[in-house]
Design a protein around this motif. Sequence first.
Motif, PDB file in Angstrom:
ATOM      1  N   SER A 101       0.825  -1.215   0.000  1.00  0.00           N
ATOM      2  CA  SER A 101       0.000   0.000   0.000  1.00  0.00           C
ATOM      3  C   SER A 101       0.862   1.269   0.000  1.00  0.00           C
ATOM      4  O   SER A 101       0.441   2.301  -0.505  1.00  0.00           O
ATOM      5  CB  SER A 101      -0.977   0.007   1.181  1.00  0.00           C
ATOM      6  OG  SER A 101      -0.292   0.167   2.395  1.00  0.00           O
ATOM      7  N   GLU A 102       2.085   1.164   0.544  1.00  0.00           N
ATOM      8  CA  GLU A 102       3.022   2.293   0.523  1.00  0.00           C
ATOM      9  C   GLU A 102       3.751   2.400  -0.820  1.00  0.00           C
ATOM     10  O   GLU A 102       4.564   3.303  -1.028  1.00  0.00           O
ATOM     11  CB  GLU A 102       4.064   2.136   1.641  1.00  0.00           C
ATOM     12  CG  GLU A 102       3.494   2.234   3.036  1.00  0.00           C
ATOM     13  CD  GLU A 102       4.484   1.767   4.102  1.00  0.00           C
ATOM     14  OE1 GLU A 102       5.688   1.620   3.811  1.00  0.00           O
ATOM     15  OE2 GLU A 102       4.030   1.537   5.240  1.00  0.00           O
ATOM     16  N   LYS A 103       3.480   1.441  -1.710  1.00  0.00           N
ATOM     17  CA  LYS A 103       4.067   1.405  -3.051  1.00  0.00           C
ATOM     18  C   LYS A 103       5.590   1.259  -3.035  1.00  0.00           C
ATOM     19  O   LYS A 103       6.286   1.772  -3.897  1.00  0.00           O
ATOM     20  CB  LYS A 103       3.640   2.623  -3.874  1.00  0.00           C
ATOM     21  CG  LYS A 103       2.139   2.724  -4.042  1.00  0.00           C
ATOM     22  CD  LYS A 103       1.743   3.815  -4.985  1.00  0.00           C
ATOM     23  CE  LYS A 103       0.266   4.034  -5.108  1.00  0.00           C
ATOM     24  NZ  LYS A 103      -0.646   2.981  -4.931  1.00  0.00           N
ATOM     25  N   VAL A 104       6.114   0.540  -2.039  1.00  0.00           N
ATOM     26  CA  VAL A 104       7.548   0.283  -1.988  1.00  0.00           C
ATOM     27  C   VAL A 104       7.890  -1.122  -2.489  1.00  0.00           C
ATOM     28  O   VAL A 104       9.069  -1.458  -2.584  1.00  0.00           O
ATOM     29  CB  VAL A 104       8.146   0.528  -0.583  1.00  0.00           C
ATOM     30  CG1 VAL A 104       8.070   1.989  -0.212  1.00  0.00           C
ATOM     31  CG2 VAL A 104       7.469  -0.327   0.464  1.00  0.00           C
ATOM     32  N   LEU A 105       6.866  -1.910  -2.824  1.00  0.00           N
ATOM     33  CA  LEU A 105       7.078  -3.203  -3.463  1.00  0.00           C
ATOM     34  C   LEU A 105       6.642  -3.095  -4.920  1.00  0.00           C
ATOM     35  O   LEU A 105       5.625  -2.461  -5.207  1.00  0.00           O
ATOM     36  CB  LEU A 105       6.254  -4.304  -2.785  1.00  0.00           C
ATOM     37  CG  LEU A 105       6.607  -4.672  -1.353  1.00  0.00           C
ATOM     38  CD1 LEU A 105       5.665  -5.760  -0.844  1.00  0.00           C
ATOM     39  CD2 LEU A 105       8.048  -5.136  -1.263  1.00  0.00           C
ATOM     40  N   PRO A 106       7.381  -3.722  -5.842  1.00  0.00           N
ATOM     41  CA  PRO A 106       7.003  -3.639  -7.262  1.00  0.00           C
ATOM     42  C   PRO A 106       5.784  -4.500  -7.598  1.00  0.00           C
ATOM     43  O   PRO A 106       5.194  -4.353  -8.654  1.00  0.00           O
ATOM     44  CB  PRO A 106       8.259  -4.143  -7.995  1.00  0.00           C
ATOM     45  CG  PRO A 106       8.975  -4.994  -7.004  1.00  0.00           C
ATOM     46  CD  PRO A 106       8.654  -4.413  -5.648  1.00  0.00           C
ATOM     47  N   PHE A 107       5.405  -5.416  -6.702  1.00  0.00           N
ATOM     48  CA  PHE A 107       4.225  -6.254  -6.885  1.00  0.00           C
ATOM     49  C   PHE A 107       3.791  -6.763  -5.517  1.00  0.00           C
ATOM     50  O   PHE A 107       4.563  -6.748  -4.567  1.00  0.00           O
ATOM     51  CB  PHE A 107       4.499  -7.419  -7.847  1.00  0.00           C
ATOM     52  CG  PHE A 107       5.787  -8.136  -7.575  1.00  0.00           C
ATOM     53  CD1 PHE A 107       5.870  -9.135  -6.615  1.00  0.00           C
ATOM     54  CD2 PHE A 107       6.937  -7.800  -8.271  1.00  0.00           C
ATOM     55  CE1 PHE A 107       7.064  -9.780  -6.356  1.00  0.00           C
ATOM     56  CE2 PHE A 107       8.137  -8.443  -8.032  1.00  0.00           C
ATOM     57  CZ  PHE A 107       8.200  -9.440  -7.067  1.00  0.00           C
ATOM     58  N   GLU A 108       2.538  -7.208  -5.451  1.00  0.00           N
ATOM     59  CA  GLU A 108       1.977  -7.691  -4.190  1.00  0.00           C
ATOM     60  C   GLU A 108       2.568  -9.057  -3.848  1.00  0.00           C
ATOM     61  O   GLU A 108       2.763  -9.891  -4.727  1.00  0.00           O
ATOM     62  CB  GLU A 108       0.457  -7.789  -4.329  1.00  0.00           C
ATOM     63  CG  GLU A 108      -0.266  -8.008  -3.046  1.00  0.00           C
ATOM     64  CD  GLU A 108      -1.768  -7.854  -3.209  1.00  0.00           C
ATOM     65  OE1 GLU A 108      -2.249  -7.786  -4.354  1.00  0.00           O
ATOM     66  OE2 GLU A 108      -2.452  -7.815  -2.175  1.00  0.00           O
ATOM     67  N   LEU A 109       2.872  -9.278  -2.571  1.00  0.00           N
ATOM     68  CA  LEU A 109       3.408 -10.553  -2.097  1.00  0.00           C
ATOM     69  C   LEU A 109       2.481 -11.150  -1.050  1.00  0.00           C
ATOM     70  O   LEU A 109       1.868 -10.414  -0.276  1.00  0.00           O
ATOM     71  CB  LEU A 109       4.794 -10.358  -1.477  1.00  0.00           C
ATOM     72  CG  LEU A 109       5.941 -10.094  -2.441  1.00  0.00           C
ATOM     73  CD1 LEU A 109       7.187  -9.658  -1.686  1.00  0.00           C
ATOM     74  CD2 LEU A 109       6.235 -11.336  -3.259  1.00  0.00           C
ATOM     75  N   ASN A 110       2.402 -12.473  -1.052  1.00  0.00           N
ATOM     76  CA  ASN A 110       1.597 -13.186  -0.061  1.00  0.00           C
ATOM     77  C   ASN A 110       2.433 -14.263   0.602  1.00  0.00           C
ATOM     78  O   ASN A 110       3.172 -14.993  -0.066  1.00  0.00           O
ATOM     79  CB  ASN A 110       0.373 -13.825  -0.722  1.00  0.00           C
ATOM     80  CG  ASN A 110      -0.583 -12.771  -1.220  1.00  0.00           C
ATOM     81  OD1 ASN A 110      -1.135 -12.015  -0.436  1.00  0.00           O
ATOM     82  ND2 ASN A 110      -0.751 -12.692  -2.528  1.00  0.00           N
TER      83      ASN A 110
END
Length: 99
Positions: free
Chosen positions: A30-39
């Motif tokens: 949500s902070e846009k510090v990851l290039p894609f969502e991780l689970n």
Amino acid sequence: MSPKSLSAHEVREPLTLEAEAQQVLDELWSEKVLPFELNVGKLTRGMGEHTIHFHDSRIRTASIPLTKGKSFRDMVREAVLARVAQMSGPLKANPPAHT
């Protein structure tokens, strides 16, 4: 035990480490510090470190060194950001162009 007592007990249950790690991943996304969502797929515990196993083929794992005096959330955040920084190729966020 009445349903009300059970509900109060459920609210007080601490998060599992997996759930807490997922909350950190969701915050990073949500902070846009990851290039894609991780689970989180699972979390394994070892001597002096934990390993997060992701449901993702781009990043399979991140090692979390256990450090005294740091919260688990902070350790997860640092480990995941360090692991993402090691990525190369088109999945890594491009730095802004210099003019």
